[in-house]
Design an enzyme around this catalytic site. Structure first.
Site, PDB file in Angstrom:
ATOM      1  N   TRP A   1       0.814  -1.159  -0.096  1.00 28.66           N
ATOM      2  CA  TRP A   1      -0.221  -0.080   0.046  1.00 28.66           C
ATOM      3  C   TRP A   1       0.958   1.159   0.104  1.00 28.66           C
ATOM      4  CZ3 TRP A   1      -1.421   2.838   4.891  1.00 28.66           C
ATOM      5  CH2 TRP A   1      -0.633   2.785   5.888  1.00 28.66           C
ATOM      6  N   ASP A   2       2.069   1.182   0.084  1.00 27.60           N
ATOM      7  CA  ASP A   2       3.096   2.193   0.080  1.00 27.60           C
ATOM      8  C   ASP A   2       3.029   3.092  -1.162  1.00 27.60           C
ATOM      9  OD1 ASP A   2       4.125   0.002   1.657  1.00 27.60           O
ATOM     10  OD2 ASP A   2       6.123   0.894   1.598  1.00 27.60           O
TER      11      ASP A   2
ATOM     12  N   LYS B   1       3.171   0.193  15.729  1.00 26.66           N
ATOM     13  CA  LYS B   1       4.404   0.157  15.155  1.00 26.66           C
ATOM     14  C   LYS B   1       4.300   1.473  14.378  1.00 26.66           C
ATOM     15  CE  LYS B   1       6.142  -2.641  11.362  1.00 26.66           C
ATOM     16  NZ  LYS B   1       6.237  -3.404  10.342  1.00 26.66           N
ATOM     17  N   GLN B   2       3.355   1.834  13.887  1.00 26.52           N
ATOM     18  CA  GLN B   2       3.306   3.011  12.934  1.00 26.52           C
ATOM     19  C   GLN B   2       2.154   3.842  12.835  1.00 26.52           C
ATOM     20  OE1 GLN B   2       3.844  -0.221  10.050  1.00 26.52           O
ATOM     21  NE2 GLN B   2       3.107   1.113   8.403  1.00 26.52           N
TER      22      GLN B   2
ATOM     23  N   GLU C   1       0.520  -2.800  12.151  1.00 28.13           N
ATOM     24  CA  GLU C   1       0.953  -4.288  12.439  1.00 28.13           C
ATOM     25  C   GLU C   1       1.368  -4.625  13.654  1.00 28.13           C
ATOM     26  OE1 GLU C   1       3.764  -4.857   9.370  1.00 28.13           O
ATOM     27  OE2 GLU C   1       2.443  -4.361   7.839  1.00 28.13           O
TER      28      GLU C   1
HETATM   29  C1  BGC Z   1       5.169  -1.661   7.209  1.00 33.77           C
HETATM   30  C2  BGC Z   1       4.254  -1.659   6.268  1.00 33.77           C
HETATM   31  C3  BGC Z   1       4.912  -1.285   5.014  1.00 33.77           C
HETATM   32  C4  BGC Z   1       5.990  -2.533   4.680  1.00 33.77           C
HETATM   33  C5  BGC Z   1       6.630  -1.905   3.157  1.00 33.77           C
HETATM   34  C6  BGC Z   1       6.210  -2.611   7.125  1.00 33.77           C
HETATM   35  O1  BGC Z   1       7.171  -2.375   7.947  1.00 33.77           O
HETATM   36  O2  BGC Z   1       4.672  -1.810   8.336  1.00 33.77           O
HETATM   37  O3  BGC Z   1       3.108  -0.632   6.301  1.00 33.77           O
HETATM   38  O4  BGC Z   1       3.842  -1.517   3.590  1.00 33.77           O
HETATM   39  O5  BGC Z   1       6.765  -2.315   5.576  1.00 33.77           O
HETATM   40  O6  BGC Z   1       7.317  -0.682   3.283  1.00 33.77           O
END
Ligand code: BGC
Length: 780
Positions: free
Chosen positions: A361-362, A592-593, A488
């Site tokens: 989804w980035d 996490k984010q 996550e």
């Molecule tokens: C992140 C995801 C992201 C992926 C690729 C993961 O560490 O939690 O949101 O899409 O990395 O960048």
């Protein structure tokens, strides 16, 4: 961490003035060149030493089995991984009797410059061989932005003070040996010798190799042509073998004399085209490149980039590193997407094999916003790629017992490549990100053809997914249970607020699009009844809120979970996923984010300013930023909430993610989303830019450290320039008809040739929120 301090801070270049073999792999990512179709890591021309050799073609992958200790229904059976294709970068050099290899002899001087305006990487070095012969090498490399299949190198060698016998071997190398993967789950699976030889050819200055991947059955053709100039007699000879084609150039040079080899390399791949067709294709591409030659390609590159910068540049006064980093980021975002043309934009672009070359989804949530306002054509191409993968997404939805399309969490070709359900397919929000990107593209370009031909189908199929994934409870409230949001460290949660808000927008946008395009909608089997069900679900969507705390919940019940033991977590235990079991992360308040904080950006209209500030203050002490996707979002909302210093620090962190290797994995490739996020932090954060429907709103405010910020946006046939100082903001229409915008809520009408200046009000004073111990943003 890149600690050698070798990247000088300059506005338009990234300059390395010493070579440290310990950080070679990082620098190969930083100096990677790409156009979205072909990607060359910044490997040294001689091929060795290297950190990670990398030549990539977007879409060329190999499949491998995904083994499970405990199998389950619906687990993907095979994975896809990007492969290192035939390497056309290699130019080996022999000086008298010694190979030019930096592990031997003495490197007298070294410089590599990534020139963001010319789109080339220049390398100059002086080397003294173990036997004492001193030579100067100057190499310029580019991956053409105008001729999609072409990359080129101009390689020059000259002796410094005495005559030298030199031999240059210009090669195409397939099945290069790769270093063992480093054990980090985010790195790529190295597949040994993935290419089976089909054809090798060498004649005169021409070389060609054609291979085929063993299991995915993709044919890869790479060809090279050369222009050689050197003193008489300079001799050449060529040869080919199954995995190697080589042009050898030999000369004797007196001081003052040079040997110059210009190498043009053409790349092609296909899953359907025949061997003769592929070898003709690369020969034809070479002919087109040779017609303009090295100089012509370099000129085209400059013109292309001048045009890009005129549409996209961001100027920053007061933060020199940020100035450099935002241009570096924009350049790499352009490189990742410019010529991807109906192919994915992977998380690492084509700069490394991290994350197996997968797109997440980035792309839609972080990279496409930048391209939407700077290179909208690339956005349409990226979304057409998603549209082309709809058959796989529909199949996946059916397999999961759902309707519509379930786009994969990670993929190269369109099939789900995630072997881990909770932080994979359950992150259904990727579907809303795709829908969101389609809506954003149409709203900012006004491209109705795109909406009719591509946007509508993406919206309808994702709306169907949401409708079938969720349910109305006995009170009629609509829920999306058991999904994973952006955070996550919370998996399979009920009613993730970000997901629900994004799904709501998705459902409504789909219903509106069906109304606007009834004929096309009918072709997709969508009618008024179906859109009415989408509207019902959207209107009844549950948005969890904790009235006692006065904050939105990240997901239902989240705020009653036990808090993570932050005080008992050591600095070296981050990222947490590598030191603690997921089950424990899942059941605690630890993030996490940016998740709810991201919702406040993407669905900002759903939150008033007070809630934005309160929610931000609640979630900050829980957010550990174990993903590079977080800092830029936190920067954006920190700025909105008036925490300008904190926003500045987050911006710096996003900006320097790769230039300073903050996540210690730049070696595997760049963090394209974080690089794009630097733009987000500046434009949406300090610029306060938000799009509401078809209107742009700005609430700019600069942190103390910045004295000026200026940026350009493409918007509905206009080019808009915004220049912000500590005191005021000036809006000018560079191109296009009048436009109504808002400045801190007040309407402003812009007319061509008549810039409008407005004062910047001071921010609200609020105590700055704290981060978990050891997780303060990187600050400079
Ligand atoms: C992140 C995801 C992201 C992926 C690729 C993961 O560490 O939690 O949101 O899409 O990395 O960048």
């Amino acid at each position: 961490m890149i600690t050698h301090g070798a990247y000088a801070v300059e506005p338009w270049t990234v300059r390395e003035t010493e070579l440290s073999l310990d950080v070679l792999a990082q620098s190969e990512s930083v100096f990677a060149l790409s156009n979205g179709h072909v990607g060359w890591r910044g490997n040294l021309d001689e091929g060795e030493p290297h950190g990670l050799p990398g030549s990539y073609l977007n879409g060329v992958y190999e499949v491998h089995p995904l083994p499970y200790a405990e199998a389950g229904y619906g687990y993907p059976e095979s994975g896809q991984t990007i492969i290192n294709v035939t390497n056309g970068k290699v130019l080996r050099l022999l000086v008298d009797d010694e190979p030019f290899d930096l592990r031997y002899g003495r490197l007298v001087s070294h410089e590599r410059v990534l020139d963001l305006r010319r789109g080339v990487m220049e390398r100059t070095c002086e080397w003294c061989s173990p036997a004492g012969t001193r030579i100067r090498v100057r190499a310029t490399r580019m991956v053409s932005l105008t001729q999609r299949s072409i990359a080129a190198v101009a390689y020059e060698v000259e002796p410094v003070d005495c005559r030298a016998r030199v031999v240059v071997q210009s090669e195409l190398v397939a099945n290069e040996q790769l270093p063992e993967p480093n054990g980090d789950p985010r790195a790529a699976l190295a597949l040994e010798s993935p290419l089976e030889p089909e054809q090798d050819f060498a004649s005169g200055h021409r070389l060609r190799l054609v291979h085929r991947t063993r299991h995915s059955g993709l044919r890869v053709a790479v060809a090279a042509d050369h222009v050689v100039s050197g003193p008489e007699p300079t001799t050449t000879g060529s040869e080919s073998h199954p995995d190697l084609a080589r042009l050898t150039v030999a000369s004797v040079l007196e001081p003052g004399q040079k040997l110059r080899v210009e190498k043009l390399v053409a790349h092609g791949w296909s899953g359907v085209r025949s061997l003769p067709a592929m070898s003709d294709q690369v020969d034809a591409a070479l002919a087109a490149a040779a017609r303009v030659g090295w100089t012509g390609l370099a000129d085209e590159q400059r013109v292309y980039l001048d045009d890009f910068w005129a549409r996209a540049d961001v100027e920053v006064d007061g933060g020199e590193e940020i100035q450099q980093a935002v241009r570096f980021g924009l350049f790499h975002v352009l490189q990742a997407g410019a010529r991807a043309e109906e192919r994915a934009i992977p998380a690492k672009g084509l700069t490394g094999s991290g994350y197996d070359g997968h797109a997440f989804w980035d792309t839609e949530m972080f990279v496409l916003p930048v391209l939407t306002y700077t290179s909208p054509d690339a956005v349409a191409e990226a979304l057409r790629w998603r549209q082309n993968t709809l058959p796989a997404a529909r199949e996946r939805a059916a397999q999961l017992g759902l309707r519509g399309a379930a786009f994969p969490w990670r993929t190269i070709e369109g099939q789900e490549g995630s072997a881990y359900w909770p932080a994979g397919t359950a992150a259904f929000h990727v579907n809303a990100a795709i829908a969101h990107a389609a809506v954003r593209h149409v709203a900012t370009t006004g491209d109705e053809d795109f909406e009719r031909d591509t946007g509508l189908e993406l919206l309808v199929e994702t709306a169907r997914l949401w409708r079938s994934l969720g349910h109305h409870d006995h009170r009629g409230t609509f829920h999306l249970d058991g999904v994973t949001g952006p955070d996550e460290y919370s998996a399979l949660a009920d009613d993730n607020t970000y997901t629900n808000l994004m799904a709501r927008a998705n459902l409504l946008a789909a219903a509106d699009a069906v109304e606007r395009h009834p004929k096309e909608a009918e072709r997709l089997g969508a009618d008024d009844e179906e859109s009415a069900a989408w509207r019902d679900a959207a209107e009844a969507m549950n948005i969890p809120y904790n009235g006692e705390l006065g904050v939105h919940e990240q997901s239902a019940g989240f705020t009653r979970y036990q808090r993570w033991d932050f005080a008992g977590t050591r600095a070296d235990q981050y990222p947490l996923m590598l030191h603690f079991p997921y089950f424990d992360l899942y059941r605690k308040q630890v993030i996490k984010q940016a998740d709810l904080v991201l919702a406040m950006y993407t669905c900002g209209a759903e939150f008033d300013e007070e809630h934005i500030a309160r929610n931000f203050a609640y979630y900050e002490p829980l957010t550990v930023r174990d993903s590079s996707l977080s800092a830029c979002v936190q920067a954006t909302i920190a700025a909105q909430a008036g925490h300008l210093r904190l926003a500045y620090d987050y911006t710096t962190e996003a900006a320097l993610m790769d230039l300073e290797d903050l996540e210690h994995n730049t070696r595997d490739g760049l963090h394209i989303a974080s690089l794009a996020g630097t733009w987000m932090a500046l434009v949406a954060g300090f610029g306060g830019t938000r799009r509401v429907g078809e209107t742009l709103r700005f609430s700019p405010r600069l942190p103390e450290k910045l004295s000026r910020l200026a940026f350009i946006l493409q918007f509905r046939g206009r080019r808009l320039r915004v220049e912000i100082t500590q005191q005021s903001a000036t809006y000018s229409l560079v191109d296009g008809p009048s436009l109504r915008i808002r400045h801190h809520g007040a309407p402003v009408t812009l007319h061509p040739g008549a810039p409008e200046t407005r004062p910047v009000p001071p921010p609200a004073h609020r105590p700055a929120p704290e981060q978990p111990p050891h997780r303060k943003p990187h600050s400079h």
